[in-house]
Design an enzyme around this catalytic site. Structure first.
Site: not given
Ligand code: NAP
Length: 285
Positions: A51, A95, A118
């Site tokens: 990422k 995460q 997300d």
């Protein structure tokens, strides 16, 4: 058989997004992604590395906030509230997985839906379930599958799509996105009695379980499309998906490799969401 080449599609997406970032920079704006990492799970570290690389490639600013596994839910929520208020931060990513003592729904609930790159907040998931035109900051992995279908001109309308795995971050949202595009969708999971009976009649099989070789050649029909979202590290260190690529490649029309399929697509969709969030926040067209 042809390959659904996630690396290529993702690379082209990132190239386009870097132009959007350059346009923003001309107006002294820069999209920024803040990433919260708890602990040092090797898989999480590897995802984060990809990422970060994509941010560097496109010019998206990156801030990583590291916590030890002793962090509490309240501490994470307080940090997210701070990031919600920070005008320079446009995307907030926590995460996964989080340690067991953290109450993950409370953590996601704290994220401002405008910065939820997300796509895991109830608000953004709810919008995605309404219809295709309401999909906005949608979950990156399923959106990556959709972007790949779009790139290769694969129309899912009327197709039998069987999804194996019903997680909130992959299987369920992917089912909604395929339904939004008029596929006929079945979701299978660990309690499905005869998995092969479902996969055998599917035009499209999407698998997101985390079990190497779960989908074998005898479980799909000739000419099927196989999208392998799973990610497994074998004892010899090799990375494989959930589908037996070697056995399937002779029988199917399209298949994603692992690595190089859905992984890179997830990353480019994250950058797409971050750039979109930044443009929206600054009212930049
Ligand atoms: P998850 O939350 O563990 O979900 C796994 C799903 O598979 C569950 O619905 C589970 O059902 C089902 N399942 C377990 N064993 C099964 C079996 N034998 N037959 C059929 N279904 C079975 O995992 P996830 O987060 O969705 O991730 C799934 C896989 O995708 C993992 O390998 C992960 O690393 C990978 N992944 C890849 C990306 C990417 O970017 N490429 C992104 C996210 C995830 P129950 O819940 O009923 O047990």
């Amino acid at each position: 058989m042809a390959i659904l080449d996630g690396r290529k599609v993702s690379g082209e997406m990132l190239e386009r997004l870097s132009h959007d970032v350059k346009r923003m920079q001309l107006s002294h704006l820069q999209p920024k992604l803040a990433v919260i990492l708890v602990g040092d799970n090797p898989a999480s570290l590897s995802y984060i590395k990809q990422k970060k690389k994509a941010c560097e490639k496109t010019g998206v600013a990156w801030e990583q906030i590291d916590y030890s596994t002793a962090v509490t839910t309240d501490e994470l929520v307080a940090k997210i509230h701070e990031l919600n208020k920070d005008i320079k931060t446009h995307g907030i990513l926590v995460q996964l997985p989080l340690p067991d003592h953290i109450f993950t729904p409370d953590v996601f609930k704290a994220i401002d839906p405008k910065k939820d790159v997300d796509g895991f907040t109830a608000y953004n998931l709810g919008k995605m379930f309404l219809s295709k035109s309401f999909e906005d900051l949608a979950p990156c992995t399923p959106m990556g599958v959709i972007r790949m279908f779009e790139y290769y001109d694969i129309d899912v309308k009327g197709k039998e799509a069987v999804i194996v795995g019903h997680s909130n971050i992959v299987g369920k949202p992917l089912a909604a996105m395929l339904l939004n595009r008029d596929a006929t969708v079945t979701i299978c999971h660990v309690h499905t009695e005869d998995l092969a009976a479902h996969t055998k009649r599917a035009d499209i099989v999407c698998v997101a379980v985390g079990k190497a070789n779960l989908i074998t050649e005898d479980m799909v029909k000739v000419g099927a499309i196989v999208v392998d979202i799973g990610f497994n590290r074998l004892d010899n260190g090799k990375m494989v998906g959930d589908a037996d690529f070697k056995g399937l490649e002779k029988k199917v029309n399209w298949i994603t490799p692992v690595p190089g399929g859905c992984g890179p697509m997830t990353v480019s969709c994250l950058i797409e969401n971050t750039v979109r969030a930044a443009m929206r926040i600054h009212n930049f067209k």
